[in-house]
Write a protein that holds these residues in place. Structure first.
Motif, PDB file in Angstrom:
ATOM      1  N   ARG A 111       0.763  -1.164   0.094  1.00 47.76           N
ATOM      2  CA  ARG A 111      -0.019   0.171   0.048  1.00 47.76           C
ATOM      3  C   ARG A 111       1.102   1.341   0.143  1.00 47.76           C
ATOM      4  O   ARG A 111       1.548   1.437   0.939  1.00 47.76           O
ATOM      5  N   TYR A 112       0.600   1.933  -0.899  1.00 49.34           N
ATOM      6  CA  TYR A 112       1.724   3.154  -1.187  1.00 49.34           C
ATOM      7  C   TYR A 112       1.760   4.067  -0.196  1.00 49.34           C
ATOM      8  O   TYR A 112       0.923   4.660   0.225  1.00 49.34           O
ATOM      9  N   GLY A 113       3.052   4.245   0.357  1.00 45.53           N
ATOM     10  CA  GLY A 113       3.350   4.892   1.572  1.00 45.53           C
ATOM     11  C   GLY A 113       2.895   4.641   2.846  1.00 45.53           C
ATOM     12  O   GLY A 113       2.857   5.560   4.028  1.00 45.53           O
ATOM     13  N   LEU A 114       2.436   3.482   3.235  1.00 47.52           N
ATOM     14  CA  LEU A 114       1.949   3.087   4.646  1.00 47.52           C
ATOM     15  C   LEU A 114       2.870   1.932   5.102  1.00 47.52           C
ATOM     16  O   LEU A 114       3.649   1.368   4.155  1.00 47.52           O
ATOM     17  N   LEU A 115       2.704   1.568   6.088  1.00 48.94           N
ATOM     18  CA  LEU A 115       3.536   0.705   6.887  1.00 48.94           C
ATOM     19  C   LEU A 115       3.297  -0.777   6.159  1.00 48.94           C
ATOM     20  O   LEU A 115       2.299  -1.129   5.678  1.00 48.94           O
ATOM     21  N   PRO A 116       4.478  -1.724   6.000  1.00 49.73           N
ATOM     22  CA  PRO A 116       4.293  -3.120   5.417  1.00 49.73           C
ATOM     23  C   PRO A 116       3.056  -3.954   5.790  1.00 49.73           C
ATOM     24  O   PRO A 116       2.720  -4.617   5.118  1.00 49.73           O
ATOM     25  N   GLN A 117       2.802  -3.724   7.123  1.00 47.10           N
ATOM     26  CA  GLN A 117       1.593  -4.588   7.516  1.00 47.10           C
ATOM     27  C   GLN A 117       0.359  -4.279   7.076  1.00 47.10           C
ATOM     28  O   GLN A 117      -0.628  -5.143   6.993  1.00 47.10           O
ATOM     29  N   GLY A 155     -10.734  -6.708   7.353  1.00 45.52           N
ATOM     30  CA  GLY A 155      -9.580  -7.440   7.042  1.00 45.52           C
ATOM     31  C   GLY A 155      -8.834  -7.371   5.573  1.00 45.52           C
ATOM     32  O   GLY A 155      -7.920  -7.858   5.416  1.00 45.52           O
ATOM     33  N   SER A 156      -9.636  -6.851   4.665  1.00 50.12           N
ATOM     34  CA  SER A 156      -9.331  -6.532   3.424  1.00 50.12           C
ATOM     35  C   SER A 156      -8.902  -4.986   3.240  1.00 50.12           C
ATOM     36  O   SER A 156      -9.709  -4.085   3.618  1.00 50.12           O
ATOM     37  N   TYR A 157      -8.068  -4.739   2.900  1.00 49.79           N
ATOM     38  CA  TYR A 157      -7.674  -3.167   2.655  1.00 49.79           C
ATOM     39  C   TYR A 157      -7.407  -2.809   1.359  1.00 49.79           C
ATOM     40  O   TYR A 157      -6.928  -3.528   0.309  1.00 49.79           O
ATOM     41  N   GLY A 158      -8.038  -1.655   0.762  1.00 48.44           N
ATOM     42  CA  GLY A 158      -7.652  -0.951  -0.365  1.00 48.44           C
ATOM     43  C   GLY A 158      -6.543  -0.018  -0.097  1.00 48.44           C
ATOM     44  O   GLY A 158      -6.224   0.538   0.743  1.00 48.44           O
ATOM     45  N   VAL A 159      -5.913   0.555  -1.377  1.00 47.91           N
ATOM     46  CA  VAL A 159      -4.846   1.598  -1.530  1.00 47.91           C
ATOM     47  C   VAL A 159      -5.457   2.906  -0.736  1.00 47.91           C
ATOM     48  O   VAL A 159      -4.768   3.731  -0.330  1.00 47.91           O
ATOM     49  N   CYS A 160      -6.760   3.062  -0.820  1.00 42.92           N
ATOM     50  CA  CYS A 160      -7.444   4.271  -0.368  1.00 42.92           C
ATOM     51  C   CYS A 160      -8.039   4.251   1.082  1.00 42.92           C
ATOM     52  O   CYS A 160      -8.671   5.294   1.702  1.00 42.92           O
ATOM     53  N   ASP A 161      -7.974   2.834   1.632  1.00 45.88           N
ATOM     54  CA  ASP A 161      -8.422   2.765   2.852  1.00 45.88           C
ATOM     55  C   ASP A 161      -7.446   3.057   4.143  1.00 45.88           C
ATOM     56  O   ASP A 161      -6.509   2.575   3.794  1.00 45.88           O
ATOM     57  N   PRO A 162      -7.888   4.004   5.134  1.00 47.21           N
ATOM     58  CA  PRO A 162      -7.075   4.326   6.129  1.00 47.21           C
ATOM     59  C   PRO A 162      -6.530   2.937   6.829  1.00 47.21           C
ATOM     60  O   PRO A 162      -7.253   1.866   6.947  1.00 47.21           O
ATOM     61  N   PRO A 163      -5.567   3.062   7.588  1.00 45.64           N
ATOM     62  CA  PRO A 163      -4.790   1.821   7.962  1.00 45.64           C
ATOM     63  C   PRO A 163      -5.656   1.437   9.351  1.00 45.64           C
ATOM     64  O   PRO A 163      -5.273   0.319   9.875  1.00 45.64           O
ATOM     65  N   ILE A 169     -10.530   8.691  11.488  1.00 40.97           N
ATOM     66  CA  ILE A 169     -11.329   9.762  12.086  1.00 40.97           C
ATOM     67  C   ILE A 169     -10.601  10.920  12.095  1.00 40.97           C
ATOM     68  O   ILE A 169     -11.134  12.126  11.824  1.00 40.97           O
ATOM     69  N   THR A 170      -9.226  10.881  12.160  1.00 40.46           N
ATOM     70  CA  THR A 170      -8.277  12.047  12.464  1.00 40.46           C
ATOM     71  C   THR A 170      -7.813  12.539  11.116  1.00 40.46           C
ATOM     72  O   THR A 170      -7.433  13.987  10.806  1.00 40.46           O
ATOM     73  N   GLY A 171      -7.682  11.552  10.093  1.00 42.13           N
ATOM     74  CA  GLY A 171      -7.116  11.850   8.802  1.00 42.13           C
ATOM     75  C   GLY A 171      -5.536  12.134   8.840  1.00 42.13           C
ATOM     76  O   GLY A 171      -5.075  12.588   8.073  1.00 42.13           O
ATOM     77  N   HIS A 172      -4.753  11.708  10.076  1.00 38.51           N
ATOM     78  CA  HIS A 172      -3.485  11.692  10.038  1.00 38.51           C
ATOM     79  C   HIS A 172      -2.946  10.341   9.596  1.00 38.51           C
ATOM     80  O   HIS A 172      -2.576   9.387  10.456  1.00 38.51           O
ATOM     81  N   TRP A 173      -2.661  10.371   8.359  1.00 36.43           N
ATOM     82  CA  TRP A 173      -2.072   9.155   7.433  1.00 36.43           C
ATOM     83  C   TRP A 173      -1.745   9.664   6.163  1.00 36.43           C
ATOM     84  O   TRP A 173      -2.547  10.518   5.640  1.00 36.43           O
TER      85      TRP A 173
END
Length: 180
Positions: A111-117, A155-163, A169-173
């Motif tokens: 996921r571009y720009g996010l932590l590997p997990q 448990g399924s994440y997309g590239v636009c889903d917050p981690p 809630i805060t938008g800090h990502w």
């Protein structure tokens, strides 16, 4: 009286001929049982062919339906049934009487720009048989691996889903490009 009988026969014959073209097809009863129960199916979500510009080309799958939108040479929609690793698409206005069959394989990518997990889910479709629009639908669905843009599945994440919920809630990502 003869005119009324002829009119009735014409209406019934017209309905028999036109009904398959104007009414949506019926998905198999065993397809996507979770979608019928109101919870997301195994492929439900908005998939993108271009993770760096998620809105450019989208494959939207929801409750047994699909739609290809964006800058692909083919745009269409219809019914989608997933049974095991096989996907069947049908009732597309471009090919109302033609079904297509595909092998589906789910995977993961960074996921571009996010932590590997926090990895985004991928979907690769391989055509088994789909003569719709001289192969245009098959090319649109199989030319690229689809990356999940947004998911409604736990448990399924997309590239636009917050981690996580706090980031949502805060938008800090670091929100990826194209997801604003």
């Amino acid at each position: 009286m003869l005119i009324l009988v002829a009119l009735l026969v014409a209406v019934v014959a017209g309905w028999i001929v036109l009904a398959p073209l104007i009414l949506p097809g019926v998905a198999p009863a065993d397809a996507s049982p979770s979608a019928a129960a109101g919870s997301p199916g195994p492929l439900d979500g908005r998939w993108t062919a271009t993770p760096d510009a998620p809105d450019r080309t989208t494959l939207a799958i929801s409750a047994g339906t699909y739609a290809i939108e964006g800058q692909e040479a083919y745009g269409g929609s219809g019914r989608l049934a997933a049974v095991g690793s096989e996907v069947t698409v049908s009732a597309d206005p471009a090919c109302p009487t033609v079904s297509g069959r595909y092998a589906a394989e789910l995977g993961e990518t960074e996921r571009y720009g996010l932590l590997p997990q926090f990895r985004a889910q991928t979907l690769e479709l391989s055509v088994i048989d789909d003569p719709c629009a001289d192969g245009a639908r098959a090319r649109a669905l199989t030319e690229v691996p689809w990356v999940l843009r947004t998911s409604a599945r736990s448990g399924s994440y997309g590239v636009c889903d917050p981690p996580n919920e706090e980031a949502a809630i805060t938008g800090h990502w670091p929100i990826p490009t194209g997801c604003e």
